[in-house]
Design an enzyme around this catalytic site. Structure first.
Site, PDB file in Angstrom:
ATOM      1  N   HIS A  31      10.402   3.197   6.351  1.00 37.03           N
ATOM      2  CA  HIS A  31      10.558   1.951   7.104  1.00 37.03           C
ATOM      3  C   HIS A  31       9.904   0.808   6.341  1.00 37.03           C
ATOM      4  O   HIS A  31       9.164   1.027   5.371  1.00 37.03           O
ATOM      5  CB  HIS A  31       9.977   2.095   8.518  1.00 37.03           C
ATOM      6  CG  HIS A  31       8.545   2.523   8.546  1.00 37.03           C
ATOM      7  ND1 HIS A  31       8.130   3.811   8.271  1.00 37.03           N
ATOM      8  CD2 HIS A  31       7.407   1.818   8.780  1.00 37.03           C
ATOM      9  CE1 HIS A  31       6.818   3.883   8.367  1.00 37.03           C
ATOM     10  NE2 HIS A  31       6.349   2.683   8.669  1.00 37.03           N
ATOM     11  N   ARG A  59       4.911 -13.156  12.956  1.00 35.85           N
ATOM     12  CA  ARG A  59       5.027 -11.888  13.688  1.00 35.85           C
ATOM     13  C   ARG A  59       3.733 -11.091  13.556  1.00 35.85           C
ATOM     14  O   ARG A  59       3.091 -11.103  12.504  1.00 35.85           O
ATOM     15  CB  ARG A  59       6.196 -11.097  13.106  1.00 35.85           C
ATOM     16  CG  ARG A  59       6.330  -9.703  13.632  1.00 35.85           C
ATOM     17  CD  ARG A  59       7.656  -9.092  13.184  1.00 35.85           C
ATOM     18  NE  ARG A  59       7.785  -7.766  13.732  1.00 35.85           N
ATOM     19  CZ  ARG A  59       7.428  -6.657  13.100  1.00 35.85           C
ATOM     20  NH1 ARG A  59       6.950  -6.703  11.874  1.00 35.85           N
ATOM     21  NH2 ARG A  59       7.549  -5.486  13.696  1.00 35.85           N
ATOM     22  N   ASP A  72       4.631   6.575   6.643  1.00 34.12           N
ATOM     23  CA  ASP A  72       3.218   6.606   7.013  1.00 34.12           C
ATOM     24  C   ASP A  72       2.677   8.000   6.671  1.00 34.12           C
ATOM     25  O   ASP A  72       3.391   8.996   6.789  1.00 34.12           O
ATOM     26  CB  ASP A  72       3.049   6.287   8.502  1.00 34.12           C
ATOM     27  CG  ASP A  72       3.496   4.864   8.828  1.00 34.12           C
ATOM     28  OD1 ASP A  72       3.497   4.011   7.914  1.00 34.12           O
ATOM     29  OD2 ASP A  72       3.863   4.598   9.993  1.00 34.12           O
ATOM     30  N   HIS A  76       8.141   2.355   2.968  1.00 35.74           N
ATOM     31  CA  HIS A  76       7.126   3.407   2.847  1.00 35.74           C
ATOM     32  C   HIS A  76       7.290   4.395   4.004  1.00 35.74           C
ATOM     33  O   HIS A  76       7.994   4.107   4.974  1.00 35.74           O
ATOM     34  CB  HIS A  76       5.713   2.806   2.914  1.00 35.74           C
ATOM     35  CG  HIS A  76       5.392   2.193   4.253  1.00 35.74           C
ATOM     36  ND1 HIS A  76       5.806   0.934   4.626  1.00 35.74           N
ATOM     37  CD2 HIS A  76       4.720   2.683   5.337  1.00 35.74           C
ATOM     38  CE1 HIS A  76       5.402   0.664   5.851  1.00 35.74           C
ATOM     39  NE2 HIS A  76       4.737   1.718   6.321  1.00 35.74           N
TER      40      HIS A  76
HETATM   41  C1  LIG Z   1      -5.346   5.932   6.737  1.00 31.13           C
HETATM   42  C2  LIG Z   1      -4.520   5.088   6.177  1.00 31.13           C
HETATM   43  C3  LIG Z   1      -3.055   5.126   6.324  1.00 31.13           C
HETATM   44  C4  LIG Z   1      -2.603   3.871   5.613  1.00 31.13           C
HETATM   45  C5  LIG Z   1      -3.615   3.752   4.516  1.00 31.13           C
HETATM   46  C6  LIG Z   1      -4.909   3.960   5.289  1.00 31.13           C
HETATM   47  O1  LIG Z   1      -5.983   4.240   4.445  1.00 31.13           O
HETATM   48  C7  LIG Z   1      -5.226   2.724   6.134  1.00 31.13           C
HETATM   49  C8  LIG Z   1      -4.000   1.887   6.459  1.00 31.13           C
HETATM   50  C9  LIG Z   1      -2.682   2.648   6.563  1.00 31.13           C
HETATM   51  C10 LIG Z   1      -1.520   1.763   6.146  1.00 31.13           C
HETATM   52  C11 LIG Z   1      -1.029   0.793   7.241  1.00 31.13           C
HETATM   53  C12 LIG Z   1       0.139  -0.026   6.673  1.00 31.13           C
HETATM   54  C13 LIG Z   1       1.174   0.822   5.934  1.00 31.13           C
HETATM   55  C14 LIG Z   1       0.460   1.804   4.983  1.00 31.13           C
HETATM   56  C15 LIG Z   1       1.466   2.570   4.113  1.00 31.13           C
HETATM   57  C16 LIG Z   1      -0.581   1.062   4.191  1.00 31.13           C
HETATM   58  O2  LIG Z   1      -0.442   0.494   3.134  1.00 31.13           O
HETATM   59  O3  LIG Z   1      -1.772   1.074   4.888  1.00 31.13           O
HETATM   60  C17 LIG Z   1      -0.430   2.724   5.805  1.00 31.13           C
HETATM   61  C18 LIG Z   1      -1.167   3.845   5.051  1.00 31.13           C
HETATM   62  C19 LIG Z   1      -0.443   5.174   5.122  1.00 31.13           C
HETATM   63  O4  LIG Z   1       0.020   5.579   6.183  1.00 31.13           O
HETATM   64  O5  LIG Z   1      -0.351   5.798   4.059  1.00 31.13           O
HETATM   65  O1  LIG Z   2       5.025  -4.333  11.126  1.00 31.27           O
HETATM   66  C1  LIG Z   2       5.789  -3.408  11.296  1.00 31.27           C
HETATM   67  O2  LIG Z   2       6.742  -3.452  12.055  1.00 31.27           O
HETATM   68  C2  LIG Z   2       5.601  -2.136  10.499  1.00 31.27           C
HETATM   69  C3  LIG Z   2       4.160  -1.826  10.246  1.00 31.27           C
HETATM   70  C4  LIG Z   2       3.997  -0.528   9.540  1.00 31.27           C
HETATM   71  O3  LIG Z   2       4.925   0.066   9.079  1.00 31.27           O
HETATM   72  C5  LIG Z   2       2.645   0.044   9.400  1.00 31.27           C
HETATM   73  O4  LIG Z   2       1.647  -0.591   9.789  1.00 31.27           O
HETATM   74  O5  LIG Z   2       2.555   1.177   8.889  1.00 31.27           O
HETATM   75 FE   LIG Z   3       4.341   2.058   8.412  1.00 32.79          FE
END
Ligand SMILES: C=C1C[C@]23C[C@@]1(O)CC[C@H]2[C@@]12CCC[C@@](C)(C(=O)O1)[C@H]2[C@@H]3C(=O)O
Ligand SMILES: O=C(O)CCC(=O)C(=O)O
Ligand SMILES: [Fe+2]
Length: 351
Positions: free
Chosen positions: A280, A290, A225, A223
């Site tokens: 990533h 982890r 961010d 994905h």
């Molecule tokens: C603000 C946000 C970004 C995020 C989705 C969220 O609503 C809260 C969690 C964030 C996160 C963290 C893990 C990876 C990710 C892709 C996910 O599933 O939740 C990111 C989201 C994002 O950056 O799109």
């Molecule tokens: O756990 C990791 O190294 C990646 C976590 C991550 O990509 C995320 O929280 O958006």
């Molecule tokens: Fe991420």
């Protein structure tokens, strides 16, 4: 044959001796760790000392080439990193039922649960997490930790504050490498003038339990961010991999006290695609669990629109993306996932 997967709770993954079918991924060659046959040298994302006199150039090169880098001398104390890691461990070590007391009620935004991107994948991810997106975490902490509530809330508040300052500092330096300053961003001026505190940051505590068949499982699927930039603290166990076009998946080996920074989609928009967001993922491990702590920084507070910086676009353009607020972008992301940037693109790549 009935599937056993329906009964698998993400809060107990670490106790499973076999990999359930719903967690078994069918990897293709492209998913493999192996770089293309032309690449013979093992690659590493750059480690940048923030006190280096050439920091701006180094950050600019890393953003262009990798979309990710590690930072040393960042000013975040080791004891704060240790505190937030130990808070995370305490949380994830709790029995599943207790973790579920902090379950997210608002479709995975705040609270405990699987990654928010899960619905876009056929198979489940080998991880659990706690998202701290707003003040609702305080009630959850009060429920699960009535005695240590004040201490744990204090750690989160301090971490948020320190991360926000660091994110602002990184933004200035990275923009510097593109020949612009924060003064060239309309929203930065507005928020400064109005006196409102910049910043909307989300903390995601990720836990990847030990896995019986790590090569067939996925901790967190590929994905980008959605934010401007992510600052990630990973425990001493590796697992994070970034994707580089010519090299494939490159593992980011943890270095004690060093933080990882990823360029997110909002930065991609802000830089008009000059600094693309990095794809990533996180792999898992058979012997050690982890923890990672991600601080996803969305930039300005309030409903401010992020658009390509005019000075970067230049007088003849084109502006590749239309302006969006972070909340609007998140809505789009969780509708179309990896097509979100395309969805707000105004100029076609072929134009
Ligand atoms: C603000 C946000 C970004 C995020 C989705 C969220 O609503 C809260 C969690 C964030 C996160 C963290 C893990 C990876 C990710 C892709 C996910 O599933 O939740 C990111 C989201 C994002 O950056 O799109
Ligand atoms: O756990 C990791 O190294 C990646 C976590 C991550 O990509 C995320 O929280 O958006
Ligand atoms: Fe991420």
């Amino acid at each position: 044959m009935p599937s056993i997967t329906e009964d698998v709770s993400i809060g107990n993954l670490g106790s499973l001796q076999t990999l359930p079918d719903s967690f078994t991924w069918n990897f293709t060659a492209a998913d493999s760790l192996l770089p293309p046959s032309s690449a013979t040298v093992k690659e590493f994302i750059p480690v940048i000392n923030l006190s280096d006199p050439d920091v701006t150039t180094l950050l600019g090169n890393a953003c262009k080439t990798w979309g990710a880098f590690q930072i040393a001398n960042h000013g975040i104390s080791q004891s704060l990193l240790d505190d937030v890691e130990s808070l995370s461990k305490t949380f994830f070590d709790m029995p599943s039922e207790r973790k579920l007391e902090a379950a997210s009620s608002n479709k995975g935004v705040s609270g405990y649960g699987e990654p928010r991107i899960s619905p876009f994948f056929e198979k489940k991810m080998w991880s659990e997490g706690l998202t701290i997106a707003d003040g609702s975490y305080r009630n959850q902490f009060l429920t699960i930790w009535p005695r240590d509530y004040t201490k744990y809330c204090g750690i989160i508040e301090e971490y948020k504050g320190e991360m926000e300052n660091l994110a602002n500092r990184l933004l200035s330096c990275i923009l510097g490498s593109l020949g612009v300053t924060v003064d060239d961003i309309e929203w930065a001026q507005k928020t400064e003038k109005s006196g409102s505190k910049m910043g909307r940051g989300v903390i995601r505590l990720n836990h990847y339990p030990v896995c019986p068949e790590p090569e067939r499982a996925m901790g967190l699927a590929a994905h980008t961010d959605s934010c401007l930039l992510t600052i990630l603290h990973q425990s001493n166990m590796g697992g994070l991999q970034v994707f580089k076009e010519e090299s494939g998946w490159v593992t980011v080996e943890p270095i004690p006290g060093v933080l990882v920074v990823n360029i997110g989609d909002l930065f991609h928009i802000l830089s008009n695609g000059k600094f693309p967001s990095v794809v990533h993922r996180a792999r898992v491990n058979q012997t050690k669990s982890r923890i990672s702590i991600a601080y996803l920084w969305g930039g300005p507070a309030g409903d401010v629109k992020i658009s390509p910086i005019s000075k970067i676009v230049g007088p003849v353009g084109p502006y590749l993306y239309r302006p969006v607020t972070w909340s609007e972008y998140l809505r789009i992301k969780f509708e179309v996932f990896d097509k979100a940037l395309d969805a707000i693109r105004v100029v076609n790549p072929t134009n």
